[in-house]
Scaffold this motif. Sequence first.
Motif, PDB file in Angstrom:
ATOM      1  N   HIS A  44      42.900  42.270  31.046  1.00 47.71           N
ATOM      2  CA  HIS A  44      43.394  41.292  30.071  1.00 47.71           C
ATOM      3  C   HIS A  44      42.660  39.958  30.214  1.00 47.71           C
ATOM      4  CE1 HIS A  44      46.278  38.033  28.967  1.00 47.71           C
ATOM      5  NE2 HIS A  44      46.238  38.707  27.845  1.00 47.71           N
ATOM      6  N   ASN A  47      38.975  40.079  29.075  1.00 43.02           N
ATOM      7  CA  ASN A  47      38.813  40.162  27.626  1.00 43.02           C
ATOM      8  C   ASN A  47      39.208  38.879  26.910  1.00 43.02           C
ATOM      9  OD1 ASN A  47      37.891  42.919  26.444  1.00 43.02           O
ATOM     10  ND2 ASN A  47      39.030  43.380  28.307  1.00 43.02           N
ATOM     11  N   TRP A  65      47.326  45.169  25.716  1.00 39.20           N
ATOM     12  CA  TRP A  65      46.409  45.825  26.647  1.00 39.20           C
ATOM     13  C   TRP A  65      47.112  46.910  27.453  1.00 39.20           C
ATOM     14  CZ3 TRP A  65      41.610  46.885  26.911  1.00 39.20           C
ATOM     15  CH2 TRP A  65      40.675  46.047  26.301  1.00 39.20           C
TER      16      TRP A  65
END
Length: 192
Positions: A44, A47, A65
């Motif tokens: 997470h 990204n 996610w």
Amino acid sequence: MKPVSHLDSYRRHARAQAPPVPDLGAPWEARLARADGHDLELVHRWNQAPHVAAFWRRAWSLPEWERRLAEQLEGDDVRPLLVCWHGRPVIYAELYRAARDALAQCYPARPHDLGLTLAVGELALTDRGLVRTLLPRLTDALFEADPHCTRVVADPDVRNLRAIRSFEAGGFVAVDEIMLAGKLALLMVCRR
């Protein structure tokens, strides 16, 4: 009339197993990313990082996610991986069967073709040759793990010159520009 190949029927009906988790050998290791705990938080956070989000467009919430990783782990189309270098996770990768992905609409995908997306999570670790060093080892390990696989494909955003240069240095060849949902991509192929 277009000649019919015996491979046309095979391409339409054959189905490969889930992508293999490659055995990379020291100092590299690839393992499945878990949908909870530290793995989930790491995927997470990476990204969300601007250098990843600019090209992946997956700056999703933590619950999103968690759901996506759980779905990938339960299915057989995509394998979410954490790639470690000297025991430290440094790259998030998704290994998928290209024939079962939207990418298959852009080239004549074979059932055992493997697709690869990857991102170096920490900005401080970019431009250090990690991906260039990893890719030849990774593609060799994938070809060894799946003897029917003859191609590994990637589709970096055409604006992501860092990724394109890394894939080229790692043995991939640019084939064509393709339009995918939300991006103009460069189809790149590494052949067995």
